[in-house]
Design a protein around this motif. Structure first.
Motif, PDB file in Angstrom:
ATOM      1  N   UNK A  79       0.863  -1.180   0.000  1.00 26.42           N
ATOM      2  CA  UNK A  79       0.000   0.000   0.000  1.00 26.42           C
ATOM      3  C   UNK A  79       0.896   1.225   0.000  1.00 26.42           C
ATOM      4  N   UNK A  80       0.642   2.155  -0.905  1.00 22.74           N
ATOM      5  CA  UNK A  80       1.484   3.353  -0.943  1.00 22.74           C
ATOM      6  C   UNK A  80       1.159   4.323   0.191  1.00 22.74           C
ATOM      7  N   UNK A  81       0.151   4.001   1.017  1.00 23.59           N
ATOM      8  CA  UNK A  81      -0.169   4.826   2.177  1.00 23.59           C
ATOM      9  C   UNK A  81       0.342   4.206   3.475  1.00 23.59           C
ATOM     10  N   UNK A  82       0.978   3.049   3.380  1.00 26.74           N
ATOM     11  CA  UNK A  82       1.414   2.304   4.562  1.00 26.74           C
ATOM     12  C   UNK A  82       2.904   2.032   4.481  1.00 26.74           C
ATOM     13  N   UNK A  83       3.577   2.102   5.627  1.00 23.97           N
ATOM     14  CA  UNK A  83       4.966   1.666   5.707  1.00 23.97           C
ATOM     15  C   UNK A  83       5.032   0.457   6.634  1.00 23.97           C
ATOM     16  N   UNK A  84       6.102  -0.333   6.497  1.00 24.25           N
ATOM     17  CA  UNK A  84       6.226  -1.565   7.262  1.00 24.25           C
ATOM     18  C   UNK A  84       7.611  -1.654   7.890  1.00 24.25           C
ATOM     19  N   UNK A  85       7.629  -1.901   9.206  1.00 25.42           N
ATOM     20  CA  UNK A  85       8.867  -2.244   9.895  1.00 25.42           C
ATOM     21  C   UNK A  85       8.926  -3.763  10.001  1.00 25.42           C
ATOM     22  N   UNK A  86      10.124  -4.334   9.808  1.00 16.35           N
ATOM     23  CA  UNK A  86      10.292  -5.780   9.844  1.00 16.35           C
ATOM     24  C   UNK A  86      11.198  -6.145  11.002  1.00 16.35           C
ATOM     25  N   UNK A  87      10.736  -7.035  11.863  1.00 19.72           N
ATOM     26  CA  UNK A  87      11.556  -7.584  12.937  1.00 19.72           C
ATOM     27  C   UNK A  87      11.745  -9.069  12.647  1.00 19.72           C
ATOM     28  N   UNK A  88      12.590  -9.780  13.398  1.00 21.35           N
ATOM     29  CA  UNK A  88      12.759 -11.206  13.110  1.00 21.35           C
ATOM     30  C   UNK A  88      11.478 -12.021  13.190  1.00 21.35           C
ATOM     31  N   UNK A  89      10.518 -11.599  14.006  1.00 25.76           N
ATOM     32  CA  UNK A  89       9.307 -12.409  14.193  1.00 25.76           C
ATOM     33  C   UNK A  89       8.011 -11.674  13.871  1.00 25.76           C
ATOM     34  N   UNK A  90       8.071 -10.365  13.605  1.00 25.63           N
ATOM     35  CA  UNK A  90       6.843  -9.583  13.441  1.00 25.63           C
ATOM     36  C   UNK A  90       6.974  -8.592  12.280  1.00 25.63           C
ATOM     37  N   UNK A  91       5.789  -8.217  11.749  1.00 24.61           N
ATOM     38  CA  UNK A  91       5.670  -7.096  10.840  1.00 24.61           C
ATOM     39  C   UNK A  91       4.868  -6.010  11.555  1.00 24.61           C
ATOM     40  N   UNK A  92       5.307  -4.768  11.415  1.00 19.93           N
ATOM     41  CA  UNK A  92       4.608  -3.637  12.024  1.00 19.93           C
ATOM     42  C   UNK A  92       4.189  -2.693  10.900  1.00 19.93           C
ATOM     43  N   UNK A  93       2.885  -2.449  10.787  1.00 19.05           N
ATOM     44  CA  UNK A  93       2.319  -1.627   9.716  1.00 19.05           C
ATOM     45  C   UNK A  93       1.864  -0.290  10.294  1.00 19.05           C
ATOM     46  N   UNK A  94       2.170   0.821   9.601  1.00 19.37           N
ATOM     47  CA  UNK A  94       1.664   2.099  10.104  1.00 19.37           C
ATOM     48  C   UNK A  94       1.379   3.074   8.958  1.00 19.37           C
ATOM     49  N   UNK A  95       0.331   3.873   9.194  1.00 19.17           N
ATOM     50  CA  UNK A  95      -0.084   4.919   8.272  1.00 19.17           C
ATOM     51  C   UNK A  95      -0.020   6.248   9.020  1.00 19.17           C
ATOM     52  N   UNK A  96      -0.715   7.248   8.524  1.00 22.50           N
ATOM     53  CA  UNK A  96      -0.776   8.543   9.206  1.00 22.50           C
ATOM     54  C   UNK A  96      -1.415   8.416  10.581  1.00 22.50           C
ATOM     55  N   UNK A  97      -2.387   7.523  10.745  1.00 25.53           N
ATOM     56  CA  UNK A  97      -3.102   7.424  12.029  1.00 25.53           C
ATOM     57  C   UNK A  97      -3.062   6.054  12.681  1.00 25.53           C
ATOM     58  N   UNK A  98      -2.854   4.984  11.894  1.00 23.86           N
ATOM     59  CA  UNK A  98      -3.059   3.634  12.427  1.00 23.86           C
ATOM     60  C   UNK A  98      -1.747   2.863  12.547  1.00 23.86           C
ATOM     61  N   UNK A  99      -1.652   2.120  13.654  1.00 26.22           N
ATOM     62  CA  UNK A  99      -0.488   1.267  13.913  1.00 26.22           C
ATOM     63  C   UNK A  99      -0.989  -0.149  14.156  1.00 26.22           C
ATOM     64  N   UNK A 100      -0.484  -1.122  13.367  1.00 28.79           N
ATOM     65  CA  UNK A 100      -0.899  -2.510  13.475  1.00 28.79           C
ATOM     66  C   UNK A 100       0.328  -3.418  13.466  1.00 28.79           C
ATOM     67  N   UNK A 101       0.126  -4.671  13.855  1.00 26.20           N
ATOM     68  CA  UNK A 101       1.223  -5.631  13.822  1.00 26.20           C
ATOM     69  C   UNK A 101       0.658  -7.016  13.537  1.00 26.20           C
ATOM     70  N   UNK A 102       1.554  -7.934  13.180  1.00 23.73           N
ATOM     71  CA  UNK A 102       1.191  -9.347  13.070  1.00 23.73           C
ATOM     72  C   UNK A 102       2.451 -10.184  13.158  1.00 23.73           C
ATOM     73  N   UNK A 103       2.342 -11.418  13.641  1.00 19.32           N
ATOM     74  CA  UNK A 103       3.482 -12.334  13.552  1.00 19.32           C
ATOM     75  C   UNK A 103       3.789 -12.603  12.079  1.00 19.32           C
ATOM     76  N   UNK A 104       5.051 -12.650  11.717  1.00 19.00           N
ATOM     77  CA  UNK A 104       5.401 -12.840  10.313  1.00 19.00           C
ATOM     78  C   UNK A 104       4.998 -14.218   9.803  1.00 19.00           C
ATOM     79  N   UNK A 105       4.923 -15.206  10.677  1.00 20.08           N
ATOM     80  CA  UNK A 105       4.561 -16.560  10.243  1.00 20.08           C
ATOM     81  C   UNK A 105       3.071 -16.701   9.948  1.00 20.08           C
ATOM     82  N   UNK A 106       2.244 -15.903  10.605  1.00 22.97           N
ATOM     83  CA  UNK A 106       0.792 -15.995  10.425  1.00 22.97           C
ATOM     84  C   UNK A 106       0.229 -14.590  10.542  1.00 22.97           C
ATOM     85  N   UNK A 107       0.198 -13.888   9.425  1.00 19.75           N
ATOM     86  CA  UNK A 107      -0.051 -12.444   9.475  1.00 19.75           C
ATOM     87  C   UNK A 107      -1.535 -12.092   9.491  1.00 19.75           C
ATOM     88  N   UNK A 108      -2.142 -12.261  10.668  1.00 23.75           N
ATOM     89  CA  UNK A 108      -3.476 -11.720  10.912  1.00 23.75           C
ATOM     90  C   UNK A 108      -3.296 -10.454  11.736  1.00 23.75           C
TER      91      UNK A 108
END
Length: 337
Positions: A126-155
Motif C-alpha cells: 500500500x502506498x499509504x502504509x509503511x512496514x517495519x520488519x523484525x525477526x518475528x513480526x511485521x509492524x504496519x503504520x499509516x498517518x493514524x493507524x499502527x498494526x502488527x502481526x506475527x510474520x509466520x501468520x499475518x493476521x
C-alpha cells in the motif's frame, strides 16, 4: 465408402480420443510448471557470496533503486537487482536481506547464475502504509493507524488508530510511537502498552533507535530513553555545548556534531552508559555531516557537505578518520557480519 452412421461413429471416437489426449497433455504441462516453480524456490536460495561485507541501495540516473555490494575494503559493486519502489529500510535476519518495497521481500541468491532476486514473503503493498520488519513480526503504520502481526501468520491486530505522527520505531520487539498524551512503548511479545513520556503541551519528535536506546526531541532538547532501565534522560544540562546536532547512536554513545573554535566541524561523544560527555574530539574540517547511517559499532556512512564539495565517506568513529571515499550516495546501507 463407409455407411454414414459408421463414418459419424468413427469421427466421434476420434474426437473423444483427441480431447482426452489434449486434457492429458495440459494436465502434465501444468504439473511440470508447478514442479518447476517449486524446484526454483528450493534451489535458488543459496548462501550469499563471502565477497560482500555490506549491502545497500543507491538511486541511478533514472530514479531506480539499485542493489550494491561492498567488500571489507568498501569497494563498490553493482549487483544487478533493480526496483523503482522506495527502499527506505533494509534488514538482515536469518542470513538474508529483507525489506518492504512492492511487497515484504527477501533477497535470495542463485549461486549458479550468480544473481540476486526478490523472493516474496508477504504480498502486502500500500502506498499509504509503511512496514517495519523484525525477526518475528511485521509492524504496519499509516498517518493514524499502527498494526502488527506475527510474520509466520499475518493476521493483523490494531495497536492504535490514533497516531499523532507517522514516526514509528522498533527495537527488541518493542514498538515506539506517539499519541496525543505522550510517547508509548508496545511490547510485541507481552502485548502490553505503556506510556514512557508524558506530553501535555510539548512538541515531541522521535528520531531513531539503536540497541536499547530511543532518541527523541522535546521542544528542541534531546532526550534518550533506555528500554532496559525504563528511564528517559534529558541531555540539556549534561552536554556542555549549547549548540550541537545529533549524528548517530553507536554502541552506548550519543554522537553529536559541533562547530569548534577554529570554525571546523567536530564530532564528539556522550556516553549513555555512564551519562557523561567524553573528552574525545574528532575534527572533520570544513565539511558538515548532513546525513549518516550507522553500519557497524564504530563505522558510519556520512555525507560531507562543504562550500563547493559533496562527498560520500565511511568514517571510523573510534579511529577518528575517513577510511574510504565512496562513489555513490546510499539511501540504506548495512553490514551483514
Amino acid at each position: 465408402m463407409l455407411p454414414e452412421k459408421r463414418k459419424s461413429l468413427i469421427i466421434l471416437i476420434i474426437s473423444i480420443i483427441a480431447i482426452i489426449l489434449v486434457i492429458i497433455i495440459m494436465y502434465n504441462f501444468a504439473k511440470f510448471m508447478r514442479g518447476a516453480g517449486e524446484t526454483e524456490e528450493k534451489v535458488f536460495d543459496d548462501p550469499y557470496p563471502n565477497t560482500y561485507t555490506y549491502y545497500g541501495f543507491i538511486t541511478d540516473e533514472d530514479g531506480n533503486y539499485q542493489l550494491m555490494g561492498l567488500d571489507s575494503e568498501f569497494n563498490e559493486t553493482l549487483l544487478g537487482l533493480r526496483s523503482f519502489y522506495n527502499m527506505s529500510n533494509l534488514y538482515y535476519y536469518n542470513n538474508h536481506l529483507v525489506m518492504y518495497s512492492d511487497a515484504i521481500n527477501q533477497i535470495n541468491y542463485n549461486a549458479t547464475e550468480e544473481n540476486y532476486f526478490l523472493y516474496e514473503l508477504n504480498p502486502f503493498y500500500s502506498n499509504a502504509t509503511d512496514v517495519l520488519i523484525t525477526p518475528a513480526y511485521y509492524v504496519f503504520y499509516t498517518e493514524d493507524t499502527l498494526e502488527y502481526c506475527p510474520s509466520a501468520d499475518c493476521n493483523r491486530a490494531v495497536i492504535t488508530d490514533s497516531l499523532l505522527k507517522p514516526e514509528v520505531f522498533s527495537i527488541d520487539n518493542k514498538v515506539f510511537y506517539q499519541l496525543q498524551d505522550g510517547v508509548y512503548e508496545f511490547d510485541l511479545e507481552t502485548l502490553e502498552s505503556r506510556r514512557i513520556v508524558l506530553n501535555e503541551t510539548h512538541e515531541i519528535t522521535l528520531l531513531t533507535v539503536s540497541g536499547k536506546y530511543l532518541v527523541f526531541i522535546v521542544d528542541d532538547i534531546y532526550w534518550v530513553y533506555n528500554s532496559s532501565s525504563k528511564v528517559a534522560t534529558s541531555l540539556e544540562d549534561r552536554i556542555p555545548e549549547e549548540d550541537y546536532t545529533f549524528i548517530s547512536l553507536q554502541n552506548d554513545y550519543f554522537i553529536y556534531q559541533i562547530i569548534g573554535e577554529n570554525g571546523n566541524y567536530n564530532l564528539k561523544k556522550y556516553s549513555l552508559r555512564i551519562n557523561s560527555p567524553l573528552k574525545t574530539n574528532y575534527d572533520i574540517g570544513k565539511e558538515e555531516i548532513t546525513n549518516s547511517i550507522v553500519i557497524a559499532d564504530n563505522l558510519l556512512y556520512a555525507e560531507l557537505v562543504g562550500d563547493d564539495t559533496l562527498r560520500y565517506v565511511i568514517i571510523d568513529i573510534d579511529e577518528q578518520k575517513v577510511v574510504k571515499e565512496l562513489e555513490n550516495s546510499y539511501t540504506v546501507l548495512i553490514g551483514v557480519e
